[in-house]
Motif scaffolding. Structure first.
Motif, mmCIF file in Angstrom:
data_model
loop_
_atom_site.group_PDB
_atom_site.id
_atom_site.type_symbol
_atom_site.label_atom_id
_atom_site.label_comp_id
_atom_site.label_asym_id
_atom_site.label_seq_id
_atom_site.Cartn_x
_atom_site.Cartn_y
_atom_site.Cartn_z
ATOM 1 N N GLY A 55 0.782 -1.237 0.000
ATOM 2 C CA GLY A 55 0.000 0.000 0.000
ATOM 3 C C GLY A 55 0.811 1.283 0.000
ATOM 4 O O GLY A 55 0.289 2.340 0.389
ATOM 5 N N PRO A 127 0.345 0.532 5.808
ATOM 6 C CA PRO A 127 -0.825 0.791 4.957
ATOM 7 C C PRO A 127 -1.187 -0.388 4.054
ATOM 8 O O PRO A 127 -1.807 -0.198 3.004
ATOM 9 N N VAL A 129 -2.826 -3.425 2.127
ATOM 10 C CA VAL A 129 -4.199 -3.795 1.793
ATOM 11 C C VAL A 129 -4.391 -5.305 1.908
ATOM 12 O O VAL A 129 -5.512 -5.805 1.790
ATOM 13 N N THR A 150 -3.760 -0.666 8.627
ATOM 14 C CA THR A 150 -5.048 -0.888 7.985
ATOM 15 C C THR A 150 -5.797 -2.002 8.702
ATOM 16 O O THR A 150 -5.202 -3.021 9.082
ATOM 17 N N THR A 152 -7.269 -4.750 8.245
ATOM 18 C CA THR A 152 -7.490 -5.832 7.298
ATOM 19 C C THR A 152 -6.572 -6.991 7.628
ATOM 20 O O THR A 152 -5.531 -6.811 8.276
ATOM 21 N N VAL A 168 -7.014 1.796 10.734
ATOM 22 C CA VAL A 168 -7.669 2.632 9.720
ATOM 23 C C VAL A 168 -8.719 1.787 9.016
ATOM 24 O O VAL A 168 -8.392 0.739 8.443
ATOM 25 N N ILE A 170 -11.253 0.221 6.282
ATOM 26 C CA ILE A 170 -11.154 0.062 4.833
ATOM 27 C C ILE A 170 -12.259 -0.881 4.360
ATOM 28 O O ILE A 170 -12.540 -1.891 5.008
ATOM 29 N N GLN A 172 -13.047 -3.158 1.074
ATOM 30 C CA GLN A 172 -12.222 -3.650 -0.011
ATOM 31 C C GLN A 172 -13.020 -4.374 -1.091
ATOM 32 O O GLN A 172 -14.015 -5.052 -0.803
ATOM 33 N N PRO A 180 -9.012 -0.877 -2.171
ATOM 34 C CA PRO A 180 -10.125 -0.174 -1.517
ATOM 35 C C PRO A 180 -11.269 0.098 -2.496
ATOM 36 O O PRO A 180 -11.028 0.448 -3.659
ATOM 37 N N TYR A 186 -10.131 5.979 1.660
ATOM 38 C CA TYR A 186 -9.101 5.300 2.445
ATOM 39 C C TYR A 186 -7.899 6.220 2.665
ATOM 40 O O TYR A 186 -7.370 6.304 3.780
ATOM 41 N N ASP A 189 -8.802 8.803 5.273
ATOM 42 C CA ASP A 189 -8.855 8.213 6.621
ATOM 43 C C ASP A 189 -7.454 7.915 7.137
ATOM 44 O O ASP A 189 -7.157 8.132 8.324
ATOM 45 N N LEU A 190 -6.588 7.413 6.262
ATOM 46 C CA LEU A 190 -5.211 7.123 6.657
ATOM 47 C C LEU A 190 -4.501 8.400 7.089
ATOM 48 O O LEU A 190 -3.835 8.435 8.139
#
Length: 237
Positions: A55, A127, A129, A150, A152, A168, A170, A172, A180, A186, A189-190
């Motif tokens: 990410g 970050p 994903v 993130t 996730t 954070v 997300i 997806q 995202p 995203y 928000d990050l």
């Protein structure tokens, strides 16, 4: 073929571990200055390979929205493809035109030097994903860094939101890539969460202290070994 249903309450999870004696806080302001990092300024640190999974392009976009006093330190190399390397190079170039304190270290740092960077970080950022667990988050926690990651994959199993750092949100795309649904949301928000943590150094320090303790208590090899021993004892009882 049919398989028996598993009661989630009976599932035992044994995570990967980390050597908290090797990964520990290391302070060396002289080294930080040698790589262009100002120990007195708040900082966001990223460590990882240059891949879609990690990410990094989203982080570079989010960095444009950070307060000007926040440094961005990228310990990033080993690109998957020439295309993503070119994308990251362009993103860093544009970011460096807009703000100072953007430091990109492409070489692999020895553990003590990397520990020094992680110890100095106001916040470490993951970050990704897609991330099965995120050993790098444990390394940062063991060095006493607050972690922003993130929400996730396995990251929420490592980062305790509001205790050792922040997660954070997300949403997806369900295509296996982790992309995202709304990349701009995203990124925003990050940036907002990174700003919140980086600009409150007392809170970041508290997150980091709690993270070091969590790494030691729950993810050290001694803790993982005890969890494994307890599971075998239960199965053989």
């Amino acid at each position: 073929r049919s398989y028996p249903q598993v009661d989630p309450a009976k599932v035992r999870v044994i995570h990967n571990g980390i050597d908290v004696e090797r990964w520990r806080p290391v302070r060396d302001d002289q080294f930080l200055r040698s790589i262009g990092m100002d120990p007195a300024r708040p900082s966001v640190v990223f460590v990882g390979r240059i891949t879609r999974q990690k990410g990094l392009p989203f982080l570079l976009q989010a960095a444009c929205l950070l307060p000007p006093e926040v440094q961005l330190v990228l310990c990033a190399g080993a690109p998957d493809t020439p295309e993503i390397m070119a994308e990251v190079q362009e993103g860093v170039r544009l970011l460096q035109q807009e703000r100072d304190g953007v430091i990109w270290i492409e070489r692999m740092l020895p553990r003590d030097e990397l520990s020094t960077v992680l110890t100095a970080a106001t916040t470490f950022v993951c970050p990704s994903v897609y991330e099965p667990l995120g050993i790098v988050n444990l390394e940062a926690m063991a060095c006493g860094a607050a972690v922003v990651g993130t929400a996730t994959g396995g990251i929420p199993e490592v980062v305790a939101d509001g205790v050792t750092g922040r997660l954070v949100p997300i949403e997806q795309v369900q295509d296996g890539t982790g992309t995202p649904v709304d990349p701009d949301r995203y990124v925003a928000d990050l940036a907002a969460v990174l700003t919140e943590v980086a600009m409150d150094q007392d809170r970041a320090r508290a997150y980091g202290e709690a993270g070091r303790e969590r790494a030691r208590e729950e993810f050290s090899w001694a803790a993982i070994a005890e969890t494994t021993r307890a599971l075998y004892a239960e199965l053989t009882a």
